[in-house]
Design a protein around this motif. Structure first.
Motif, mmCIF file in Angstrom:
data_model
loop_
_atom_site.group_PDB
_atom_site.id
_atom_site.type_symbol
_atom_site.label_atom_id
_atom_site.label_comp_id
_atom_site.label_asym_id
_atom_site.label_seq_id
_atom_site.Cartn_x
_atom_site.Cartn_y
_atom_site.Cartn_z
ATOM 1 N N PRO A 279 35.005 40.559 47.898
ATOM 2 C CA PRO A 279 34.983 41.250 49.196
ATOM 3 C C PRO A 279 33.994 40.652 50.192
ATOM 4 C CG PRO A 279 35.085 42.847 47.419
ATOM 5 C CD PRO A 279 34.860 41.514 46.784
ATOM 6 N N LEU A 280 32.926 40.045 49.704
ATOM 7 C CA LEU A 280 31.964 39.406 50.606
ATOM 8 C C LEU A 280 32.552 38.141 51.227
ATOM 9 C CD1 LEU A 280 28.745 39.871 48.456
ATOM 10 C CD2 LEU A 280 29.268 41.019 50.616
ATOM 11 N N ILE A 281 33.366 37.430 50.473
ATOM 12 C CA ILE A 281 34.078 36.282 51.040
ATOM 13 C C ILE A 281 35.028 36.758 52.133
ATOM 14 C CG2 ILE A 281 35.691 34.408 50.548
ATOM 15 C CD1 ILE A 281 32.924 33.949 49.353
ATOM 16 N N HIS A 282 35.712 37.862 51.877
ATOM 17 C CA HIS A 282 36.654 38.398 52.874
ATOM 18 C C HIS A 282 35.941 38.796 54.162
ATOM 19 C CE1 HIS A 282 39.452 39.655 49.304
ATOM 20 N NE2 HIS A 282 39.429 38.348 49.510
ATOM 21 N N LEU A 283 34.661 39.124 54.072
ATOM 22 C CA LEU A 283 33.899 39.527 55.254
ATOM 23 C C LEU A 283 33.277 38.344 55.994
ATOM 24 C CD1 LEU A 283 32.123 42.762 53.948
ATOM 25 C CD2 LEU A 283 33.864 42.634 55.736
ATOM 26 N N GLU B 236 35.163 42.092 60.250
ATOM 27 C CA GLU B 236 36.431 42.630 59.766
ATOM 28 C C GLU B 236 36.870 41.843 58.535
ATOM 29 O OE1 GLU B 236 37.968 45.257 60.877
ATOM 30 O OE2 GLU B 236 36.585 45.620 62.549
ATOM 31 N N ALA B 237 37.290 42.557 57.512
ATOM 32 C CA ALA B 237 37.705 41.899 56.276
ATOM 33 C C ALA B 237 39.001 41.123 56.477
ATOM 34 C CB ALA B 237 37.876 42.927 55.158
ATOM 35 N N ASP B 238 39.052 39.924 55.944
ATOM 36 C CA ASP B 238 40.241 39.081 55.981
ATOM 37 C C ASP B 238 40.570 38.709 54.533
ATOM 38 O OD1 ASP B 238 42.214 37.208 56.270
ATOM 39 O OD2 ASP B 238 41.024 35.802 57.466
ATOM 40 N N ALA B 239 41.568 39.360 53.976
ATOM 41 C CA ALA B 239 41.913 39.159 52.566
ATOM 42 C C ALA B 239 42.409 37.746 52.280
ATOM 43 C CB ALA B 239 42.968 40.178 52.136
ATOM 44 N N ALA B 240 42.746 36.998 53.331
ATOM 45 C CA ALA B 240 43.238 35.638 53.133
ATOM 46 C C ALA B 240 42.106 34.618 53.011
ATOM 47 C CB ALA B 240 44.160 35.238 54.282
ATOM 48 N N THR C 44 39.103 32.495 51.584
ATOM 49 C CA THR C 44 38.720 32.058 50.253
ATOM 50 C C THR C 44 37.335 31.436 50.306
ATOM 51 O OG1 THR C 44 39.771 29.889 50.545
ATOM 52 C CG2 THR C 44 41.109 31.652 49.563
ATOM 53 N N GLY C 45 36.674 31.433 49.187
ATOM 54 C CA GLY C 45 35.345 30.856 49.099
ATOM 55 C C GLY C 45 34.870 30.861 47.662
ATOM 56 N N GLU C 46 33.656 30.421 47.479
ATOM 57 C CA GLU C 46 33.074 30.307 46.139
ATOM 58 C C GLU C 46 32.284 31.570 45.800
ATOM 59 O OE1 GLU C 46 29.653 27.669 43.803
ATOM 60 O OE2 GLU C 46 30.280 27.144 45.847
ATOM 61 N N VAL C 47 32.552 32.130 44.644
ATOM 62 C CA VAL C 47 31.781 33.265 44.137
ATOM 63 C C VAL C 47 31.023 32.801 42.901
ATOM 64 C CG1 VAL C 47 31.840 35.608 43.210
ATOM 65 C CG2 VAL C 47 33.436 34.945 45.007
ATOM 66 N N GLU C 48 29.718 32.930 42.957
ATOM 67 C CA GLU C 48 28.854 32.462 41.871
ATOM 68 C C GLU C 48 28.056 33.637 41.305
ATOM 69 O OE1 GLU C 48 24.680 29.965 41.374
ATOM 70 O OE2 GLU C 48 25.905 29.661 43.162
ATOM 71 N N SER C 49 28.063 33.762 40.002
ATOM 72 C CA SER C 49 27.211 34.738 39.327
ATOM 73 C C SER C 49 26.023 33.999 38.739
ATOM 74 C CB SER C 49 27.978 35.464 38.214
ATOM 75 O OG SER C 49 29.049 36.210 38.746
ATOM 76 N N ARG C 50 24.838 34.535 38.978
ATOM 77 C CA ARG C 50 23.663 33.895 38.400
ATOM 78 C C ARG C 50 22.711 34.940 37.841
ATOM 79 N NH1 ARG C 50 20.261 30.493 42.671
ATOM 80 N NH2 ARG C 50 22.296 29.540 43.031
ATOM 81 N N PRO C 51 21.944 34.595 36.832
ATOM 82 C CA PRO C 51 21.019 35.561 36.225
ATOM 83 C C PRO C 51 19.845 35.856 37.146
ATOM 84 C CG PRO C 51 20.721 33.394 35.240
ATOM 85 C CD PRO C 51 21.918 33.284 36.149
ATOM 86 N N ALA C 52 19.286 37.046 36.973
ATOM 87 C CA ALA C 52 18.138 37.433 37.792
ATOM 88 C C ALA C 52 16.870 36.714 37.368
ATOM 89 C CB ALA C 52 17.939 38.944 37.707
ATOM 90 N N GLY C 53 16.770 36.409 36.086
ATOM 91 C CA GLY C 53 15.566 35.729 35.593
ATOM 92 C C GLY C 53 14.333 36.594 35.639
ATOM 93 N N LEU C 54 14.514 37.898 35.460
ATOM 94 C CA LEU C 54 13.391 38.835 35.540
ATOM 95 C C LEU C 54 12.884 39.186 34.152
ATOM 96 C CD1 LEU C 54 14.852 41.275 38.220
ATOM 97 C CD2 LEU C 54 13.110 39.511 38.597
ATOM 98 N N ASP C 55 11.583 39.404 34.061
ATOM 99 C CA ASP C 55 10.940 39.861 32.834
ATOM 100 C C ASP C 55 10.507 41.304 33.062
ATOM 101 O OD1 ASP C 55 9.419 40.414 30.621
ATOM 102 O OD2 ASP C 55 8.049 38.720 30.863
#
Length: 202
Positions: free
Chosen positions: A53-57, A167-171, A173-184
Motif C-alpha cells: 500500500p505504501l508503493i501505491h501511495l 491518492e492510492a494508485d493500485a497500478a 509498482t515498486g520494491e518492498v524490502e523487509s529488514r530486521p530492527a536489530g534491537l536488543d
C-alpha cells in the motif's frame, strides 16, 4: 546521482495512519521536482503486509521493519531503526509528521545526523539546491520562511492536515524490502508495555 527522499510512514491498529498519505504526497511532489526517488520507512509490529500500500501511495521503495519491540513508540528504539536506514540510503531529506512521534523523533534524528531541522512546516518548495519551508510563528499570527543549504541532510516535520494526501494508485509498482530492527531488548532504557484507551467525561 540525486539523493533520495526518505519519508516516515506510521500505522495504527494494523492499518496505515492517515499521516502516511500526507507525508508521502509531499515526498512525491518534491521528488518529481528534482528527479529523486522516494523511499518510505514503516516501523512497527504486525506491519509486514503494509509495504505494498505504501508503493501505491507514491513510494518507489518501501522498507518495512517489523518487530514486537516497535509495537508502541519508544524514542530510543525508533531512532535506532530510523538512523540505521538513513545511514544506509543517505537521503537528502527526511520527512515525518509533526505528531506525538515526530515531535520526539525529528530532533533525535537531526542531532544524530548533524542535520538541519525544520518543524511544524505548513508549506515547502525547492529553490535550486535549497529547500524553503514555511512555518507559523508568534502563535500563528505570522509565517516565517526558512531556507537551508543542500550540504547537510534536512529533517522536516509536517503539520498534520496542512498537506494534501496522496491518492492510492493500485497500478504503481515498486520494491518492498523487509529488514530486521536489530534491537536488543535488554539495551533499551525504556520498554513499551501497553497502549490503553481511557474514556473521559466532560
Amino acid at each position: 546521482m540525486t539523493q533520495p527522499i526518505l519519508a516516515l510512514a506510521e500505522s495504527a491498529d494494523g492499518r496505515l495512519a492517515s499521516v502516511s498519505a500526507e507525508v508521502l504526497g509531499t515526498a512525491r511532489k518534491l521528488a518529481d521536482e528534482s528527479g529523486a526517488a522516494v523511499i518510505v520507512l514503516l516501523a512497527g509490529h504486525e506491519v509486514s503486509a503494509l509495504g505494498e500500500p505504501l508503493i501505491h501511495l507514491g513510494a518507489d521503495r518501501a522498507i518495512v521493519v517489523n518487530d514486537p519491540l516497535l509495537a508502541g513508540y519508544e524514542g530510543g528504539a525508533y531512532s535506532t531503526v530510523v538512523n540505521g536506514v538513513i545511514d544506509d540510503v543517505k537521503p537528502s531529506i527526511f520527512l515525518c509528521a509533526l505528531n506525538d512521534v515526530g515531535r520526539d523523533l525529528a530532533p533525535r534524528v537531526a542531532h544524530r545526523q548533524n542535520a538541519h531541522l525544520a518543524g511544524d512546516c505548513v508549506d515547502l518548495r525547492r529553490e535550486g539546491d535549497k529547500l524553503v519551508v514555511s512555518r507559523p510563528v508568534w502563535g500563528g499570527s505570522a509565517m516565517a520562511e526558512v531556507s537551508s543549504r543542500g550540504d547537510r541532510m534536512q529533517v522536516v516535520s509536517l503539520r498534520p492536515k496542512a498537506f494534501p494526501r496522496a491518492e492510492a494508485d493500485a497500478a504503481r509498482t515498486g520494491e518492498v524490502e523487509s529488514r530486521p530492527a536489530g534491537l536488543d531488548a535488554d539495551a533499551l532504557p525504556v520498554k513499551f508495555l501497553e497502549k490503553a484507551s481511557v474514556e473521559t467525561g466532560g
